[in-house]
Design a protein around this motif. Structure first.
Motif, PDB file in Angstrom:
ATOM      1  N   ALA A  70       6.140   3.253  -6.017  1.00 30.09           N
ATOM      2  CA  ALA A  70       5.684   3.822  -4.752  1.00 30.09           C
ATOM      3  C   ALA A  70       5.146   5.221  -5.053  1.00 30.09           C
ATOM      4  O   ALA A  70       5.897   6.096  -5.485  1.00 30.09           O
ATOM      5  CB  ALA A  70       6.842   3.891  -3.756  1.00 30.09           C
TER       6      ALA A  70
ATOM      7  N   CYS B 165      -2.964  -1.686  -2.939  1.00 30.50           N
ATOM      8  CA  CYS B 165      -2.826  -1.797  -4.393  1.00 30.50           C
ATOM      9  C   CYS B 165      -2.080  -3.086  -4.738  1.00 30.50           C
ATOM     10  O   CYS B 165      -1.004  -3.352  -4.180  1.00 30.50           O
ATOM     11  CB  CYS B 165      -2.062  -0.601  -4.961  1.00 30.50           C
ATOM     12  SG  CYS B 165      -2.997   0.949  -4.948  1.00 30.50           S
TER      13      CYS B 165
ATOM     14  N   THR C   2       2.758   7.039  -0.485  1.00 25.70           N
ATOM     15  CA  THR C   2       3.591   5.991   0.111  1.00 25.70           C
ATOM     16  C   THR C   2       4.965   6.531   0.481  1.00 25.70           C
ATOM     17  O   THR C   2       5.502   6.235   1.560  1.00 25.70           O
ATOM     18  CB  THR C   2       3.732   4.809  -0.861  1.00 25.70           C
ATOM     19  OG1 THR C   2       2.447   4.273  -1.152  1.00 25.70           O
ATOM     20  CG2 THR C   2       4.605   3.721  -0.263  1.00 25.70           C
TER      21      THR C   2
ATOM     22  N   ASN D 131       2.443  -0.782   0.291  1.00 26.90           N
ATOM     23  CA  ASN D 131       1.069  -0.351   0.030  1.00 26.90           C
ATOM     24  C   ASN D 131       0.160  -1.577  -0.058  1.00 26.90           C
ATOM     25  O   ASN D 131       0.017  -2.173  -1.126  1.00 26.90           O
ATOM     26  CB  ASN D 131       1.015   0.460  -1.266  1.00 26.90           C
ATOM     27  CG  ASN D 131      -0.371   1.038  -1.522  1.00 26.90           C
ATOM     28  OD1 ASN D 131      -1.325   0.735  -0.807  1.00 26.90           O
ATOM     29  ND2 ASN D 131      -0.481   1.868  -2.536  1.00 26.90           N
TER      30      ASN D 131
ATOM     31  N   CYS E 123      -3.366   3.149  -8.779  1.00 31.06           N
ATOM     32  CA  CYS E 123      -2.379   2.203  -8.257  1.00 31.06           C
ATOM     33  C   CYS E 123      -1.226   2.049  -9.241  1.00 31.06           C
ATOM     34  O   CYS E 123      -1.444   1.773 -10.424  1.00 31.06           O
ATOM     35  CB  CYS E 123      -3.027   0.833  -8.018  1.00 31.06           C
ATOM     36  SG  CYS E 123      -4.152   0.776  -6.611  1.00 31.06           S
TER      37      CYS E 123
END
Length: 415
Positions: A190, A273, A194, A270, A305
């Motif tokens: 994360a 990604c 995020t 997310n 990502c």
């Protein structure tokens, strides 16, 4: 999904159901709510009793084949729910609530629906389920939600805690949420944005749930969870198309890739990604291609990502495919397709494994040993949970192998 998320989903289902069956203006009996939550949380975890069946087929292949096996089917799920209902009714018979008939109907409904909700949630990730056995023995994959999705916790826990009567329950639920937020900050999967988003969203829902009516907070929690699932399923479809198109385009003059399947897993919380793994054939060779996908490269590129790595045992080669703005190819592995077909035909260990393996690979090792694995879960250079080592040829064949259709039947079975 993890068992905690299944339990939270069950509790939320109980609250939504109570909201639907209770006339407006009437207060929900706290004892009825507690029993409904317990019944629904238990029913939502019953399919994971599959560990009882793993011994039917010894070894790791038994775990792989029976995990999310027969207990994750609609028919067996119904029986599990009926059994849970009668057990709970017997336990609570001497201490009825003020509305015993309503309690009976409510608990029966929650116990019946719970295992099916469990199967639906497990479908959402890339391990797979086969809910329609014995009518259909094939695996179905959602490829949409990370195995532990903190957004579900953020939406459900504040509402569940606010409606709970006991301080210990409130503290436990909020403790779980705090752990989830802390993990978002601590883990590599994360990113900073995020983690900030989850923290702010959790704080906002903590405040708002204290101001909303019971009906509003329950409905918002349910709609938020459903919207999260819808967003990830939609993003998964977009990511799949991007990977398939990038694989087929290839390099000028190169033999095109025929993509048979794409396994996808998002970064936690997310939907932009994704970790992608494609399987197919190219010029008579079986191939696995690993990629990182960014759906909005103008905002976050594939290099930005953070997704779970794979290919540690397999030791991937440099990808021969051309990356795009959305899809960065991270590696590939190829082998003669005839080898895979021969393994399935002549090696009973491989034949059993391939009833589970969706993106399988195989490695010949010293002393006539054969390593079988699946690139979805090749996260360690050591032997991972999805990897088995046997002999070639096998000393003995696996027993009581379930009848699941091999996910790669499109490649290994005669056409």
């Amino acid at each position: 999904m993890d068992n905690l998320t299944h339990a939270l989903a069950g509790m939320l289902l109980a609250d939504v159901t109570l909201l639907a069956v209770t006339p407006r203006g009437e207060t929900i009996d706290p004892k009825l709510r507690r029993r409904a939550r317990w019944a629904s949380a238990i029913a939502n975890n019953l399919p994971d009793l599959d560990f009882v069946l793993r011994g039917l087929t010894p070894g790791r292949v038994g775990y792989l084949l029976h995990h999310r096996g027969h207990s994750h089917t609609l028919g067996i799920g119904l029986l599990l729910g009926i059994g849970a209902f009668f057990v709970l009714r017997a336990l609570w018979r001497k201490h009825p609530t003020g509305a015993p008939e309503r309690e009976r109907r409510l608990l029966l409904g929650l116990c019946l629906v719970g295992p099916w909700l469990h199967v639906a949630m497990d479908f959402s990730n890339n391990y797979g389920v086969h809910p329609f056995w014995p009518l259909y023995d094939g695996w179905l994959y959602g490829d949409a939600v990370f195995i532990i999705e903190p957004l579900f916790w953020v939406f459900t826990i504040p509402a569940l805690a606010q409606a709970s009567q006991h301080r210990a329950t409130k503290l436990f639920l909020f403790g779980v949420l705090l752990i989830g937020i802390a993990l978002a900050w601590a883990t590599a999967f994360a990113n900073f944005a995020t983690a900030v988003f989850l923290t702010l969203l959790a704080g906002a829902f903590f405040v708002l749930n204290g101001r909303w009516s019971p009906r509003t907070r329950t409905l918002v929690a349910a709609l938020g969870s459903l919207t999260t699932a819808l967003v990830f399923f939609t993003a998964s479809a977009v990511a799949r198309q991007a990977v398939t198109e990038a694989a087929r385009s290839g390099l000028p003059g190169a033999t095109p890739v025929v993509v048979h399947d794409v396994s996808l897993a998002p970064a936690p919380s997310n939907p932009f990604c994704w970790s992608a793994m494609a399987v197919g054939e190219r010029g008579g060779r079986y191939g696995l291609w690993i990629a990182t996908v960014a759906l909005t490269p103008s905002i976050v590129t594939p290099n930005g990502c953070a997704v779970e790595p794979t290919g540690r045992t397999l030791k991937l080669h440099v990808a021969s495919l051309d990356s795009t703005s959305r899809v960065r190819w991270d590696g590939e592995w190829t082998a003669p397709l005839a080898e895979l077909r021969e393994l399935y035909r002549t090696n009973c260990d491989a034949r059993a494994y391939l009833r589970w393996g969706r993106l399988p690979f195989w490695l010949e090792q010293p002393h006539h040993q054969l390593l079988l694995g699946d690139i979805r879960y090749d996260r360690s250079a050591a032997l991972d949970f999805a990897e088995t080592v046997g002999t070639s040829p096998p000393v003995a064949c696996p027993k009581r192998v379930p009848p699941w259709i091999p996910p790669r039947a499109d490649l290994i079975l005669p056409r």
